[in-house]
Design a protein around this motif. Structure first.
Motif, PDB file in Angstrom:
ATOM      1  N   ASP A 340      92.935  23.878 -64.307  1.00 11.59           N
ATOM      2  CA  ASP A 340      91.664  24.684 -64.198  1.00 11.59           C
ATOM      3  C   ASP A 340      90.983  24.180 -63.667  1.00 11.59           C
ATOM      4  O   ASP A 340      89.757  23.028 -63.687  1.00 11.59           O
ATOM      5  CB  ASP A 340      91.497  24.738 -66.406  1.00 11.59           C
ATOM      6  CG  ASP A 340      90.264  25.404 -65.686  1.00 11.59           C
ATOM      7  OD1 ASP A 340      89.475  26.123 -65.132  1.00 11.59           O
ATOM      8  OD2 ASP A 340      90.323  25.929 -67.680  1.00 11.59           O
ATOM      9  N   LEU A 341      90.482  24.781 -62.509  1.00 12.36           N
ATOM     10  CA  LEU A 341      89.265  24.470 -61.421  1.00 12.36           C
ATOM     11  C   LEU A 341      88.000  23.894 -62.290  1.00 12.36           C
ATOM     12  O   LEU A 341      87.034  22.991 -61.704  1.00 12.36           O
ATOM     13  CB  LEU A 341      89.133  25.293 -60.220  1.00 12.36           C
ATOM     14  CG  LEU A 341      90.580  25.108 -59.854  1.00 12.36           C
ATOM     15  CD1 LEU A 341      90.433  26.600 -58.443  1.00 12.36           C
ATOM     16  CD2 LEU A 341      90.858  23.860 -58.850  1.00 12.36           C
ATOM     17  N   ALA A 342      87.713  24.140 -63.273  1.00 15.22           N
ATOM     18  CA  ALA A 342      86.324  24.755 -63.850  1.00 15.22           C
ATOM     19  C   ALA A 342      86.105  23.489 -64.454  1.00 15.22           C
ATOM     20  O   ALA A 342      85.259  22.528 -64.750  1.00 15.22           O
ATOM     21  CB  ALA A 342      85.993  25.889 -64.937  1.00 15.22           C
ATOM     22  N   LYS A 343      87.159  22.724 -65.188  1.00 13.05           N
ATOM     23  CA  LYS A 343      87.791  21.954 -65.890  1.00 13.05           C
ATOM     24  C   LYS A 343      87.689  20.816 -64.831  1.00 13.05           C
ATOM     25  O   LYS A 343      87.080  19.706 -65.394  1.00 13.05           O
ATOM     26  CB  LYS A 343      88.484  21.470 -66.970  1.00 13.05           C
ATOM     27  CG  LYS A 343      88.430  23.011 -68.121  1.00 13.05           C
ATOM     28  CD  LYS A 343      89.710  22.622 -68.902  1.00 13.05           C
ATOM     29  CE  LYS A 343      90.360  21.759 -69.507  1.00 13.05           C
ATOM     30  NZ  LYS A 343      91.679  21.928 -70.633  1.00 13.05           N
ATOM     31  N   LEU A 344      88.144  20.583 -64.019  1.00 14.84           N
ATOM     32  CA  LEU A 344      88.695  19.539 -63.078  1.00 14.84           C
ATOM     33  C   LEU A 344      86.899  18.970 -62.542  1.00 14.84           C
ATOM     34  O   LEU A 344      86.594  18.443 -62.211  1.00 14.84           O
ATOM     35  CB  LEU A 344      88.836  19.895 -62.250  1.00 14.84           C
ATOM     36  CG  LEU A 344      89.878  18.818 -60.767  1.00 14.84           C
ATOM     37  CD1 LEU A 344      90.475  17.721 -61.624  1.00 14.84           C
ATOM     38  CD2 LEU A 344      90.367  19.058 -59.522  1.00 14.84           C
ATOM     39  N   GLN A 345      86.262  20.614 -62.542  1.00 18.26           N
ATOM     40  CA  GLN A 345      84.863  20.120 -61.482  1.00 18.26           C
ATOM     41  C   GLN A 345      84.074  19.756 -62.519  1.00 18.26           C
ATOM     42  O   GLN A 345      83.651  18.566 -62.173  1.00 18.26           O
ATOM     43  CB  GLN A 345      84.448  21.492 -60.798  1.00 18.26           C
ATOM     44  CG  GLN A 345      83.022  21.681 -60.599  1.00 18.26           C
ATOM     45  CD  GLN A 345      82.162  23.289 -60.333  1.00 18.26           C
ATOM     46  OE1 GLN A 345      82.232  23.535 -60.819  1.00 18.26           O
ATOM     47  NE2 GLN A 345      82.081  23.130 -59.094  1.00 18.26           N
TER      48      GLN A 345
END
Length: 408
Positions: A340-345
């Motif tokens: 999940d890119l939003a969580k990674l960011q």
């Protein structure tokens, strides 16, 4: 292949947890006074204070032997590093020169000249001539006589004003050495406080859940990113405030001002953003828990995950199954195997921000003594805006259903 069930870890039982918490609280309470007392009374600090205090003009300078008393050392440090003191000073009237002290002469000469000028202009004895006692030697100011209205001496009557006493000229290099000596070990003290608070959180989690990282696990047995970033910022800010307050309580000559520590609005906004994500995430999840995956779509997914799922959300059957990779993977049945890119960011923004703020705190506590430790460092509006956008994207990504539901 035979499956074996793993025995869950044992929580801390009996008096072990209260004893551990008591030891940690005792360490939190004892470390600040020890560090402060050592910095105030060690030989290099006493030598620097005595050397800088020789420039005083309002009394005898303090000696190194007198500075062995901590209260005397605190008072001397407040005199050197604190704001200028206020004192009463005479202010002379319009007939005096602009600097209020006459044109290079003493105040009594100026007052006598003013009285002579009034007498020459025809002023009688009833017009309020200054008594000889009123115009005495410098340094022996007496009560001003009562002057009739309209008297030319009314404007020249001495008045008492409050002025700041000029601070003694201090050697900048020696003053910097004094501040460094007074703040020695304070950075390590803050780091120790942060570790102790984190350990306290871990002990409570161990007692309740059986694991030190259990406070990061939500009701679906999945590690929560919103919980993680809330815990990180809470530990950082609480440890910073406690360290500053405790150092001021034991290092100030007047400990009643120990809690007067300014926290910029950006820090409050940071905590508000973190708490908003912590509260909003379960609200968004509740809407997805009421939905069921489409049977045709569920047939393409992992049967075990579908059976253990909570609506269309990923859930794990046991608390012990929670893992660190939950912080980065998708939360729905369809996205559980993807990043999940939003969580990674958000994770990296939180990590970088926490590391940068920790560096600011180490620099603050390592260079600023308790007398000047009245404000925590700020984050900056740029970082706060980026972090807010990251949180907004993190919450917005949760509102989108990526798993096909039976209602579609």
């Amino acid at each position: 292949m035979e499956l074996t069930l793993r025995k869950p870890p044992r929580p801390i039982r009996g008096a072990a947890l209260p004893a551990a918490i008591a030891l940690l609280v005792l360490a939190l309470a004892l470390l600040p006074p020890l560090v402060t007392a050592y910095n105030l009374t060690k030989a290099p600090t006493r030598t620097l204070i005595a050397e800088l205090d020789r420039g005083r003009t309002d009394g005898l300078p303090v000696t190194a032997d007198e500075l062995k008393d901590r209260q005397a050392a605190k008072t001397a440090v407040a005199r050197l590093l604190g704001p200028p003191r206020e004192m009463s000073a005479p202010a002379f009237g319009a007939n005096s020169t602009a600097n209020g002290l006459g044109s290079g002469t003493d105040p009594s000469a100026d007052a006598a000249a003013d009285a002579a000028a009034d007498a020459a202009a025809g002023g009688s004895a009833g017009t309020g001539a200054l008594d000889a006692d009123a115009v005495s030697t410098p340094g022996s100011l007496k009560a001003a006589p009562v002057l009739p209205a309209g008297s030319s001496l009314a404007a020249a009557a001495p008045a008492t004003v409050v002025a700041a006493a000029p601070a003694p000229a201090l050697d900048p290099e020696r003053l910097a050495e004094l501040k460094e000596s007074l703040s020695s070990g304070q950075g390590a003290l803050w780091a120790g406080h942060a570790l102790l608070l984190a350990l306290l959180c871990g002990l409570v989690s161990k007692r309740l859940t059986g694991r030190y990282r259990g406070l990061l696990v939500n009701e679906r047995n999945v590690m929560s990113l919103s919980r993680f970033q809330t815990v990180v910022w809470t530990v950082l800010l609480l440890s910073a405030y406690y360290t500053a307050a405790s150092l001021r309580a034991y290092g100030l000559a007047d400990p009643t001002a120990a809690l007067q520590i300014d926290m910029d609005w950006q820090l409050w906004a940071l905590m508000g953003i973190s708490v908003t994500s912590l509260v909003a995430a379960p609200v968004i999840h509740a809407q997805k828990q009421d939905k069921q995956p489409d049977p045709a779509a569920a047939a393409k997914l992992d049967p075990e995950q579908v059976a253990a799922g909570d609506g269309i959300l990923l859930a794990k059957p046991r608390f012990q199954d929670a893992a660190w990779n939950d912080l980065f993977q998708g939360e729905e049945l369809k996205t559980a195997g993807y990043v999940d890119l939003a969580k990674l960011q958000l994770f990296f923004f939180t990590l970088v921000g926490a590391a940068a703020y920790s560096a600011l705190l180490l620099q603050l506590f390592g260079t600023v003594p308790a007398e000047e430790l009245g404000q925590l460092p700020t984050l900056g509006q740029g970082f706060l805006a980026v972090l807010g956008i990251s949180h907004a994207g993190y919450l917005a990504s949760k509102t989108v259903d990526r798993t096909q539901t039976a209602d579609d």
